[in-house]
Design an enzyme around this catalytic site. Structure first.
Site, mmCIF file in Angstrom:
data_model
loop_
_atom_site.group_PDB
_atom_site.id
_atom_site.type_symbol
_atom_site.label_atom_id
_atom_site.label_comp_id
_atom_site.label_asym_id
_atom_site.label_seq_id
_atom_site.Cartn_x
_atom_site.Cartn_y
_atom_site.Cartn_z
ATOM 1 N N ASP A 89 -2.708 -35.586 -42.078
ATOM 2 C CA ASP A 89 -3.452 -36.691 -41.467
ATOM 3 C C ASP A 89 -2.662 -37.182 -40.261
ATOM 4 O OD1 ASP A 89 -5.459 -36.664 -43.317
ATOM 5 O OD2 ASP A 89 -4.724 -38.370 -44.477
ATOM 6 N N ASP B 74 1.201 -37.357 -44.035
ATOM 7 C CA ASP B 74 0.599 -38.368 -43.170
ATOM 8 C C ASP B 74 1.546 -38.681 -42.015
ATOM 9 O OD1 ASP B 74 -1.668 -39.162 -45.132
ATOM 10 O OD2 ASP B 74 0.145 -39.337 -46.334
ATOM 11 N N ASP C 258 -0.832 -34.307 -49.226
ATOM 12 C CA ASP C 258 -0.962 -34.078 -47.789
ATOM 13 C C ASP C 258 0.282 -34.630 -47.098
ATOM 14 O OD1 ASP C 258 -1.100 -36.826 -47.853
ATOM 15 O OD2 ASP C 258 -3.031 -36.997 -46.858
HETATM 16 N N1 DCT Z 1 -4.337 -45.246 -46.331
HETATM 17 C C1 DCT Z 1 -4.949 -46.227 -45.589
HETATM 18 N N2 DCT Z 1 -6.208 -46.037 -45.158
HETATM 19 C C2 DCT Z 1 -6.867 -44.896 -45.435
HETATM 20 C C3 DCT Z 1 -6.242 -43.869 -46.180
HETATM 21 C C4 DCT Z 1 -4.955 -44.081 -46.617
HETATM 22 O O1 DCT Z 1 -4.365 -47.263 -45.325
HETATM 23 N N3 DCT Z 1 -8.102 -44.746 -45.018
HETATM 24 C C5 DCT Z 1 -2.981 -45.482 -46.777
HETATM 25 C C6 DCT Z 1 -2.815 -45.682 -48.240
HETATM 26 C C7 DCT Z 1 -1.730 -44.728 -48.652
HETATM 27 C C8 DCT Z 1 -1.362 -43.975 -47.408
HETATM 28 O O2 DCT Z 1 -2.258 -44.357 -46.408
HETATM 29 C C9 DCT Z 1 -1.357 -42.494 -47.567
HETATM 30 O O3 DCT Z 1 -2.526 -42.037 -48.200
HETATM 31 P P1 DCT Z 1 -2.499 -40.786 -49.157
HETATM 32 O O4 DCT Z 1 -2.000 -39.611 -48.421
HETATM 33 O O5 DCT Z 1 -3.829 -40.684 -49.801
HETATM 34 O O6 DCT Z 1 -1.471 -41.250 -50.266
HETATM 35 P P2 DCT Z 1 0.016 -40.844 -50.545
HETATM 36 O O7 DCT Z 1 0.638 -42.051 -51.117
HETATM 37 O O8 DCT Z 1 0.641 -40.246 -49.342
HETATM 38 O O9 DCT Z 1 -0.162 -39.794 -51.701
HETATM 39 P P3 DCT Z 1 -0.037 -38.203 -51.661
HETATM 40 O O10 DCT Z 1 1.379 -37.962 -52.008
HETATM 41 O O11 DCT Z 1 -0.969 -37.742 -52.718
HETATM 42 O O12 DCT Z 1 -0.398 -37.730 -50.290
HETATM 43 MG MG MG Z 2 -0.153 -38.539 -48.356
#
Ligand code: DCT
Ligand code: MG
Length: 505
Positions: A429, A344, A342
């Site tokens: 997100d 963020d 995703d």
């Molecule tokens: N995070 C957080 N609280 C949440 C969800 C996520 O603090 N409720 C943090 C932890 C990692 C970061 O946000 C991003 O989450 P992901 O998108 O799940 O991880 P990513 O490292 O960006 O991995 P991906 O490349 O798979 O998106």
């Molecule tokens: Mg991510």
């Protein structure tokens, strides 16, 4: 030409009426006989692959649907060099040197040029040009002292250069299986071990290489030892073949489906995503319905180029409502990853007024907005995996694909093809944070998850402080510690600063 259009509201109408028949592709005249292209579907998805194959054929390229002996060029998207080699091994291809292995950007460049372009280094896959990993057997790394490696990943600098992927992949499969079994202790044990191995500046080749390292319990050592001796882990292989694991892996790949829902579906006798999708008795949430609707797109990873394109759209749109707002890409892309599941974003507005309205102003296509539940002066959460209290939105954005030109498709009636889908659904997100909490939110949302977990654990056990995505609380002094930057948070914790790209724990 910039073909990224502004987002349009998701239409529930299915634009894609069906897939083309591959036979119809034979109608195109081959202009370039010297190269035969094969496009890998892995991580790309069938829809996009079909589209790219048609596009290339239309431009006079010879594209094979199967990996035949005549193939000269293999094109992959969101796959690293080792991943492509692995995949080829799985296809029983012994000698991969007979192919040119190239990133999708090469094909896009060919499409733009209307002819084959040279396969320069910039079109190589991630990891293709790296020197072979060091092994301690050949060169001892003098500065490396195993007993000095911290058990906390926030005291280690972990880049994306993982010399021990063969081990960490197996350990992460084991961890995931325990996650599906809701066995948090075993899950974390394997995740911590994988994280330590990711940090090592050399490839492990003997058990002696891991001697003295933290987080290497018996279960972990067994897996490592077997990989060293046999080349693979029978336990990880068992997990990969396990029916329950396979089903959970599929179910949790649907947006909005977690371990609990997977458990329910599995108990109902469902085994695959197709079966779950076809079961009309399932009560689905709005999020899960969107998850099924855009499943193909959402399981194919998001590339850095797509993240940049979406970033532009988000920034432009936010700017219209809040001209001074700060929009920052976080998550894996901030850590330098080239692909993610995703994108963020963290959004904050300097000044006294924070904007609660932003997520209600029509920025998004599919969106599940969660209102802020933050209460002033609330103590940080002690749970290492607790969800924060920011207003946030788990959304799906419609991104028009750059380099995709539909005009000739729509006018070309000499073959019966369905309308080509020229967009991709992308998971986004969006997190809105009050300005004074921004550094804490940035630190938390940059991840990695393991890095964040260890920061909190370190704060609690080593500093008697509680850290979450909103604040840092000193339990001894009973005060909140303010911070204007991530650097200041590290300083409060008495930690050396770790750059985002060194947080790939
Ligand atoms: N995070 C957080 N609280 C949440 C969800 C996520 O603090 N409720 C943090 C932890 C990692 C970061 O946000 C991003 O989450 P992901 O998108 O799940 O991880 P990513 O490292 O960006 O991995 P991906 O490349 O798979 O998106
Ligand atoms: Mg991510």
């Amino acid at each position: 030409m910039d073909r990224i259009r502004a987002p349009a509201v998701f239409s529930q109408r299915k634009r894609q009426k069906g897939l083309h028949s591959p036979n119809l592709s034979c109608n195109y005249e081959i202009k370039f006989h010297k190269l035969v292209i094969f496009i890998m579907q892995r991580k790309m998805g069938m829809t996009r692959r079909t589209f790219l194959m048609e596009l290339a054929r239309r431009k006079g390229f010879r594209v094979e649907s199967e990996l035949s002996d005549s193939v000269t060029h293999i094109v992959a998207e969101n796959n690293s060099y080792p991943e492509v080699l692995d995949w080829l091994r799985g296809q029983a291809v012994g000698d991969s040197s007979r192919f040119e292995l190239l990133d999708i950007s090469w094909l896009t460049a060919c499409m733009e040029a209307g002819r084959p372009v040279d396969s320069e280094m910039k079109y190589h896959l991630v990891g293709q040009d790296q020197s072979p990993p060091l092994s301690t057997a050949e060169s001892e790394v003098p500065s490396f002292i195993a007993s000095k490696v911290s058990q906390y990943s926030c005291q280690r600098k972990t880049t994306l250069n993982n010399y021990n992927k063969n081990f960490t992949d197996a350990l992460e499969i084991m961890a995931e299986n325990y996650e599906f079994k809701e066995n948090e202790i075993f899950c974390l044990e394997f995740l911590r071990a994988a994280s330590v191995l990711k940090f090592l500046p050399f490839a492990v080749t003997r058990m002696k290489d891991i001697q003295g390292l933290p987080c290497m319990g018996d279960r972990v050592r067994d897996v490592i030892e077997e990989i060293i001796e046999e080349g693979e882990s029978s336990r990880a292989k068992e997990v990969l073949n396990d029916e329950r694991y396979k089903s959970f892996k599929q179910f949790t790949s649907v947006f909005g489906v977690g371990v609990k829902t997977s458990e329910k579906w599995y108990r109902m006798g469902l085994r695959t995503v197709q079966e779950a999708k076809a079961d009309k008795t399932l009560k689905l949430s709005k999020m899960q319905r969107a998850g099924f609707l855009y499943y193909e797109d959402l399981v194919s990873c998001v590339s850095k180029a797509e993240a940049d394109a979406v970033s532009l759209i988000v920034k432009n749109t936010v700017c219209k409502f809040l001209p001074d707002a700060l929009v920052t890409i976080t998550g894996g892309f901030r850590r330098g990853k080239k692909i993610g599941h995703d994108i963020d974003f963290l959004i904050t507005n300097p000044g006294p007024r924070e904007d609660d309205e932003l997520l209600h102003k029509g920025l998004l296509l599919y969106c599940d907005t969660i209102e802020s539940t933050f209460v002033r002066d609330q103590l940080p959460s002690r749970k290492v995996d607790a969800m924060d209290n920011f207003q946030k939105c788990f959304a799906i954005l419609k991104l028009y694909q750059p380099g995709v030109d539909n005009s000739s498709y729509n006018t070309s009636k000499n073959f019966d093809v369905a309308e080509v889908k020229d967009w991709k659904a992308i998971r986004v997100d969006l997190v809105i944070t009050p300005f004074e909490q921004y550094p804490y939110a940035l630190l938390g949302w940059t991840g990695s998850r393991q890095f964040g977990r260890d920061l909190r654990r370190y704060a609690f056990h080593e500093r008697k402080m509680i850290l979450d995505n909103h604040a840092l609380y000193d339990r001894r002094k009973r005060i909140f510690l303010k911070a204007g930057s991530e650097e200041e948070i590290f300083a409060h914790l008495g930690l050396d600063y770790v750059e985002p790209w060194e947080r790939n724990a």
